[in-house]
Design a protein around this motif. Structure first.
Motif, PDB file in Angstrom:
ATOM      1  N   ALA A 134       8.367   6.297   9.140  1.00  0.00           N
ATOM      2  CA  ALA A 134       8.699   5.014   9.759  1.00  0.00           C
ATOM      3  C   ALA A 134       7.547   4.509  10.626  1.00  0.00           C
ATOM      4  CB  ALA A 134       9.967   5.152  10.592  1.00  0.00           C
ATOM      5  N   GLU A 135       6.963   5.405  11.414  1.00  0.00           N
ATOM      6  CA  GLU A 135       5.838   5.012  12.259  1.00  0.00           C
ATOM      7  C   GLU A 135       4.651   4.562  11.414  1.00  0.00           C
ATOM      8  OE1 GLU A 135       7.561   7.769  12.477  1.00  0.00           O
ATOM      9  OE2 GLU A 135       8.550   7.664  14.435  1.00  0.00           O
ATOM     10  N   ARG A 136       4.407   5.288  10.330  1.00  0.00           N
ATOM     11  CA  ARG A 136       3.301   4.938   9.441  1.00  0.00           C
ATOM     12  C   ARG A 136       3.557   3.582   8.772  1.00  0.00           C
ATOM     13  NH1 ARG A 136      -1.943   4.736   8.395  1.00  0.00           N
ATOM     14  NH2 ARG A 136      -2.448   4.916   6.176  1.00  0.00           N
ATOM     15  N   ALA A 137       4.784   3.340   8.338  1.00  0.00           N
ATOM     16  CA  ALA A 137       5.121   2.052   7.724  1.00  0.00           C
ATOM     17  C   ALA A 137       4.905   0.919   8.726  1.00  0.00           C
ATOM     18  CB  ALA A 137       6.565   2.065   7.233  1.00  0.00           C
ATOM     19  N   ARG A 138       5.254   1.146   9.982  1.00  0.00           N
ATOM     20  CA  ARG A 138       5.044   0.120  11.009  1.00  0.00           C
ATOM     21  C   ARG A 138       3.557  -0.161  11.207  1.00  0.00           C
ATOM     22  NH1 ARG A 138       7.949   2.317  14.267  1.00  0.00           N
ATOM     23  NH2 ARG A 138       9.863   1.136  13.914  1.00  0.00           N
ATOM     24  N   GLU A 139       2.738   0.889  11.222  1.00  0.00           N
ATOM     25  CA  GLU A 139       1.291   0.717  11.349  1.00  0.00           C
ATOM     26  C   GLU A 139       0.727  -0.092  10.184  1.00  0.00           C
ATOM     27  OE1 GLU A 139      -0.377   4.588  11.517  1.00  0.00           O
ATOM     28  OE2 GLU A 139       0.396   5.065  13.525  1.00  0.00           O
ATOM     29  N   LEU A 140       1.181   0.207   8.974  1.00  0.00           N
ATOM     30  CA  LEU A 140       0.689  -0.501   7.791  1.00  0.00           C
ATOM     31  C   LEU A 140       1.123  -1.965   7.820  1.00  0.00           C
ATOM     32  CD1 LEU A 140       1.391   2.308   5.168  1.00  0.00           C
ATOM     33  CD2 LEU A 140      -0.844   1.601   6.036  1.00  0.00           C
ATOM     34  N   ARG A 141       2.350  -2.212   8.250  1.00  0.00           N
ATOM     35  CA  ARG A 141       2.808  -3.607   8.390  1.00  0.00           C
ATOM     36  C   ARG A 141       1.941  -4.354   9.391  1.00  0.00           C
ATOM     37  NH1 ARG A 141       7.964  -4.535  11.931  1.00  0.00           N
ATOM     38  NH2 ARG A 141       6.319  -3.943  13.410  1.00  0.00           N
TER      39      ARG A 141
ATOM     40  N   ALA B  37      -0.148  -5.197   5.683  1.00  0.00           N
ATOM     41  CA  ALA B  37       0.530  -4.902   4.416  1.00  0.00           C
ATOM     42  C   ALA B  37       1.853  -5.656   4.347  1.00  0.00           C
ATOM     43  CB  ALA B  37       0.777  -3.404   4.264  1.00  0.00           C
ATOM     44  N   SER B  38       2.131  -6.241   3.195  1.00  0.00           N
ATOM     45  CA  SER B  38       3.410  -6.938   3.008  1.00  0.00           C
ATOM     46  C   SER B  38       4.520  -5.968   2.637  1.00  0.00           C
ATOM     47  CB  SER B  38       3.282  -7.990   1.903  1.00  0.00           C
ATOM     48  OG  SER B  38       2.960  -7.369   0.659  1.00  0.00           O
ATOM     49  N   GLY B  39       4.143  -4.767   2.216  1.00  0.00           N
ATOM     50  CA  GLY B  39       5.137  -3.785   1.837  1.00  0.00           C
ATOM     51  C   GLY B  39       4.505  -2.430   1.614  1.00  0.00           C
ATOM     52  N   VAL B  40       5.351  -1.426   1.384  1.00  0.00           N
ATOM     53  CA  VAL B  40       4.875  -0.078   1.087  1.00  0.00           C
ATOM     54  C   VAL B  40       5.592   0.436  -0.150  1.00  0.00           C
ATOM     55  CG1 VAL B  40       4.253   0.486   3.461  1.00  0.00           C
ATOM     56  CG2 VAL B  40       6.564   0.993   2.644  1.00  0.00           C
ATOM     57  N   PHE B  41       4.912   1.330  -0.857  1.00  0.00           N
ATOM     58  CA  PHE B  41       5.505   1.938  -2.037  1.00  0.00           C
ATOM     59  C   PHE B  41       5.289   3.442  -2.002  1.00  0.00           C
ATOM     60  CE2 PHE B  41       1.149   0.889  -3.224  1.00  0.00           C
ATOM     61  CZ  PHE B  41       0.712   2.042  -3.878  1.00  0.00           C
ATOM     62  N   THR B  42       6.119   4.148  -2.731  1.00  0.00           N
ATOM     63  CA  THR B  42       6.014   5.600  -2.841  1.00  0.00           C
ATOM     64  C   THR B  42       5.800   5.980  -4.299  1.00  0.00           C
ATOM     65  OG1 THR B  42       8.424   5.687  -2.982  1.00  0.00           O
ATOM     66  CG2 THR B  42       7.427   6.164  -0.832  1.00  0.00           C
ATOM     67  N   PHE B  43       5.295   7.191  -4.518  1.00  0.00           N
ATOM     68  CA  PHE B  43       5.142   7.697  -5.876  1.00  0.00           C
ATOM     69  C   PHE B  43       5.809   9.060  -5.967  1.00  0.00           C
ATOM     70  CE2 PHE B  43       1.674   9.395  -3.476  1.00  0.00           C
ATOM     71  CZ  PHE B  43       1.411  10.658  -4.009  1.00  0.00           C
TER      72      PHE B  43
ATOM     73  N   THR C 194       0.832  -1.187   0.000  1.00  0.00           N
ATOM     74  CA  THR C 194       0.000   0.000   0.000  1.00  0.00           C
ATOM     75  C   THR C 194       0.873   1.246   0.000  1.00  0.00           C
ATOM     76  OG1 THR C 194      -1.939   1.047   1.038  1.00  0.00           O
ATOM     77  CG2 THR C 194      -0.221   0.219   2.520  1.00  0.00           C
ATOM     78  N   ALA C 195       0.270   2.383  -0.297  1.00  0.00           N
ATOM     79  CA  ALA C 195       1.037   3.609  -0.490  1.00  0.00           C
ATOM     80  C   ALA C 195       1.502   4.195   0.830  1.00  0.00           C
ATOM     81  CB  ALA C 195       0.187   4.629  -1.245  1.00  0.00           C
ATOM     82  N   LEU C 196       2.724   4.725   0.811  1.00  0.00           N
ATOM     83  CA  LEU C 196       3.282   5.464   1.931  1.00  0.00           C
ATOM     84  C   LEU C 196       3.312   6.929   1.519  1.00  0.00           C
ATOM     85  CD1 LEU C 196       4.620   5.250   4.750  1.00  0.00           C
ATOM     86  CD2 LEU C 196       6.818   5.065   3.572  1.00  0.00           C
TER      87      LEU C 196
END
Length: 327
Positions: free
Chosen positions: A11-18, A22-28, A2-4
């Protein structure tokens, strides 16, 4: 995946998504650099990271190679370099870079990256000579020496048939653009994929196909999916995306949206996205309805998808979508 969104608290947001599944995060490539949030997110274990996408042509292959290897090291081998061409107007007028022959340029850039990665892995002399890129010098001073994970895979975002074919022929993966629909994916995109694979003597197993799907969770504050309609209107105003609308007979919508965008009437554009267009292109509704849409859309094509919203998704909603997809 899902999008970061953004840098603050990445980092905190990525941890919440994990933790939400979520198996991973991506940026645009938006208001912030595409790599910086992933650098921050790399401190979170157990996540795959991907640029989706880094705009390729304004960047030099050496710069891209260093950024990719650095993130491969930081993630312990869980990074994917996703590249995109963007459109001529953006490349020439916003970035001030060259856009001529974008398909050939992208193919050559992928080849240049692979040559650089190979030199760093094997120590063999760097000798890449192409029409657009030339790299013939690599000394020990500039060679990464602390990467036991090998080079990251290279994925390319594509919509048109020529770039889609070329991606299937030369890249490790295809990133399917978020402005799409089931009919276009199965009848146009995958037909081009099969031609590219055949030309290279490859099979479907040799190419990761990763659709990115716009999702819109129903809520009391946005029960008409206003933000998602606005996002679809923005995408739909671009001439390159007209084929996605044409396949359903909605091609005339594109010049209407484009005319409004040139007048700066961004607020009015979303009203042109009716419910049929909305629910065909985006996965909307409850988490279960969204999961059903996604499953139906990518069946037989992909085991991994990228979920994208106009803004950050609520972690509870993401967890429910992930649970629904797993069942």
């Amino acid at each position: 995946m899902t999008a970061l969104h953004g840098l603050s608290g990445a980092a905190e947001r990525a941890r919440e998504l994990r933790d939400a599944g979520a198996s991973g995060v991506f940026t645009f490539e938006g208001p912030h650099d595409v790599f910086a949030p992933l650098t921050l997110a790399s401190t979170v274990g157990g996540l795959d990271l991907m640029t989706n996408v880094a705009i390729a042509f304004p960047r030099n292959p050496i710069h891209l190679a260093h950024q990719a290897i650095d993130h491969q090291i930081l993630t312990q081998g869980r990074f994917t370099l996703g590249l995109g061409t963007q459109i001529r107007t953006q490349i020439e007028k916003r970035f001030g870079a060259d856009f001529d022959r974008p398909v050939e340029r992208m193919v050559e850039l992928v080849g240049a990256l692979r040559a650089i990665f190979s030199t760093w892995q094997t120590g063999e002399r760097l000798d890449f000579r192409g029409e657009f890129y030339r790299h013939t010098l690599m000394t020990p001073t500039f060679t990464p020496r602390d990467n036991p994970y090998g080079p990251p895979p290279i994925y390319v975002g594509a919509l048109g048939p020529r770039l889609t074919r070329a991606t299937a022929q030369h890249a490790d993966g295809l990133l399917v653009m978020p402005f799409g629909n089931k009919k276009f994916l199965h009848e146009v995109t995958m037909a081009a994929v099969d031609k590219g694979l055949a030309a290279a003597g490859r099979t479907r197993a040799d190419l990761a196909v990763v659709p990115e799907i716009i999702v819109s969770v129903a809520s009391d504050t946005d029960d008409d999916h206003r933000a998602t309609r606005q996002l679809l209107a923005f995408y739909g105003s671009t001439p390159a995306y007209r084929p996605v609308l044409d396949i359903h007979g909605w091609g005339d919508l594109q010049p209407e949206l484009n005319a409004l965008s040139k007048q700066g009437k961004w607020a009015e554009m979303g009203s042109l996205i009716d419910d049929e267009v909305l629910h065909t292109i985006a996965a909307c509704g409850t988490p279960t309805e969204i999961a059903d849409h996604i499953r139906d859309r990518v069946a037989g094509i992909s085991d991994r998808i990228c979920i994208y919203q106009p803004g950050p998704i609520e972690t509870d909603s993401l967890a429910q979508i992930v649970d629904a997809l797993r069942t």
